[in-house]
Design an enzyme around this catalytic site. Structure first.
Site, short mmCIF file in Angstrom:
data_model
loop_
_atom_site.label_atom_id
_atom_site.label_comp_id
_atom_site.label_asym_id
_atom_site.label_seq_id
_atom_site.Cartn_x
_atom_site.Cartn_y
_atom_site.Cartn_z
N PHE A 1 0.81 -1.21 0.00
CA PHE A 1 0.00 0.00 0.00
C PHE A 1 0.85 1.27 0.00
CE2 PHE A 1 0.88 -0.21 4.52
CZ PHE A 1 0.81 1.10 4.98
N LYS A 2 2.06 1.17 0.47
CA LYS A 2 2.89 2.36 0.60
C LYS A 2 3.37 2.88 -0.75
CE LYS A 2 3.95 1.17 5.32
NZ LYS A 2 4.93 0.83 6.35
N ASP A 3 3.12 2.13 -1.82
CA ASP A 3 3.42 2.64 -3.15
C ASP A 3 2.64 3.92 -3.44
OD1 ASP A 3 5.33 0.78 -4.13
OD2 ASP A 3 3.75 -0.68 -4.47
N THR B 1 7.62 0.04 3.81
CA THR B 1 7.90 1.43 3.47
C THR B 1 9.17 1.55 2.63
OG1 THR B 1 6.80 2.33 5.41
CG2 THR B 1 8.47 3.71 4.40
#
Length: 433
Positions: free
Chosen positions: A106-108, A139
């Site tokens: 999700f950190k993309d 991250t």
């Protein structure tokens, strides 16, 4: 857009200053002076909008005129280039898949948006910008991928030795070029402490242009609010209120959800789902916030004992315990429970969850026991193949590995090993960046 410090509400800085500075000098966190509500018609029209259209409207609502509209549109088009689909397990249980970006996490979303935004503001600068980032797993890979080959920017990633999965480590340590990995003899909290001390050190700040790509940077949270709107639009229309179950470590993801709700997204409640590092669920239960050293778990990206974004959560709720616990339910689970949940979802729904998503699943099921008929969205924050050994051992069968992960296996790790001592870290920075 103006921002203040959670430690000093009278402070005022621009979005550009907050973006590059990362942390205020008082060791607080930057927060928007205002989180404006979106027009009512925007929420009503979500199902007719593309993901990029949603992202642009939400970003512009927060950032205002800090970035011209045409430039912001270009940032969105260059960063929101992959979907965030919702998968239905049953009529009341949905999975928001946030692992379709380049690093499969999700950190993309935050890393790519931040890279494009920093590149926009960094244009014309003579002095190299140095991004410091501490990671408990995902991250670092997202930041490495998002900033790789970005002109005028170097990335230094600190990760805890032996506490990230083998494929996660390869994502951090095999890109080279403008990305350097430091393997720290300690845990995530040690890595995060080193980064924070660096930002507060006058000698380092005078010698280098330092910034952060952790969720302590406000620019990471803005794009993470996009996919809450994108998830809501994909839920079948009904009158049922929606709950978001959020696997939580440093609590940036949940804080972004709270910002989305303040902007007008119809959310009944958030669920803070944690592993054995349960300082926030304990706070929600008792009112006492007792940070402590993190412990290692199966869901390693959530192994955080002193979550930075808790300060932002307190700020949003006016430091009022009752207000926070009314909007956030907190649950914590063991590795054994996590493995059983992964097995249950695999057998019952033929769906493979990573350990972090499984913690979110457990929390939502626990919430449903007291709230019959609740409809919830569980954030699946990383592709299960990033934790290949643990997932296959838990499920008892092989799982498919995306090609961009499989090719990492044969790449050579390159990392600088370092103790968790600030003087050594500082000396390395002064000599190498």
């Amino acid at each position: 857009m103006q921002l203040y410090s959670t430690n000093n509400p009278s402070l005022r800085v621009s979005f550009k200053e907050a973006l590059f500075k990362g942390l205020p000098d008082d060791n607080g966190l930057f927060m928007p002076l205002e989180i404006p509500a979106l027009p009512v018609g925007f929420v009503q029209s979500l199902r007719q909008l593309s993901f990029q259209e949603i992202a642009f409207e939400v970003a512009q609502n927060l950032i205002g005129d800090a970035i011209p509209g045409n430039a912001l549109q270009g940032i969105i088009e260059s960063s929101v280039t992959f979907p965030a689909p919702v998968v239905e397990l049953d009529p009341h249980t949905f999975i928001l898949e946030l692992f379709h970006g380049p690093s499969l996490a999700f950190k993309d979303f935050g890393a790519r948006f931040m890279a494009q935004t920093m590149s926009h503001f960094n244009n014309g600068e003579d002095k190299e910008l140095v991004i410091l980032v501490a990671t408990s797993g995902d991250t670092g890979g997202a930041v490495a991928a998002g900033f790789h080959h970005t002109p005028g920017i170097r990335v230094v990633i600190l990760y805890p030795s032996g506490k990230v999965s083998p494929l996660q480590e390869k994502q951090l340590t095999t890109l080279g070029d403008n990305v350097v990995a430091l393997e720290i003899a300690g845990n995530f909290d040690d890595c995060q402490a080193l980064v924070k001390k660096a930002f507060l050190d006058p000698e380092l700040r005078a010698a280098s242009r330092l910034s952060s790509a952790n969720s302590i940077n406000i620019a990471r949270l803005i794009p993470q609010s996009f996919y809450y709107f994108e998830a809501w639009k994909q839920i079948p229309e009904s009158n049922d209120p929606v709950i978001f179950a959020v696997p939580s470590g440093n609590f940036g993801n949940l804080t972004a959800g709270l910002m989305a709700k303040k902007m007008g997204l119809p959310v009944r409640q958030f669920i803070a789902a944690t592993n054995a590092n349960k300082v926030v669920p304990e706070y929600l239960e008792t009112g006492a916030y007792l940070p402590r050293p993190s412990v290692r778990t199966l869901s390693n990206a959530m192994d955080v004992g002193a979550p930075s974004n808790f300060a932002r959560m307190l700020d949003i709720f006016g430091s009022t315990w009752n207000n926070m616990r009314n909007e956030i339910a907190g649950y914590a689970f063991s590795d054994e429970q996590t493995r059983k949940a992964m097995q249950e979802v695999d057998v019952e729904y033929n769906y493979i969850m990573d350990p972090h998503g499984a913690v979110g699943y457990l929390a939502f099921r626990e919430y449903q026991k007291r709230n019959a008929g609740a409809k919830g969205v569980i954030l699946e924050t990383a592709h299960p193949a990033k934790f290949l050994e643990d997932v296959e051992q838990t499920l008892g069968h092989e799982i498919a590995v995306p090609a961009r992960l499989a090719e990492l296996r044969n790449k050579q790790k390159e990392a600088v090993q370092m103790p968790a001592e600030f003087t050594i870290f500082k000396d390395w920075l002064l000599s190498n960046v």
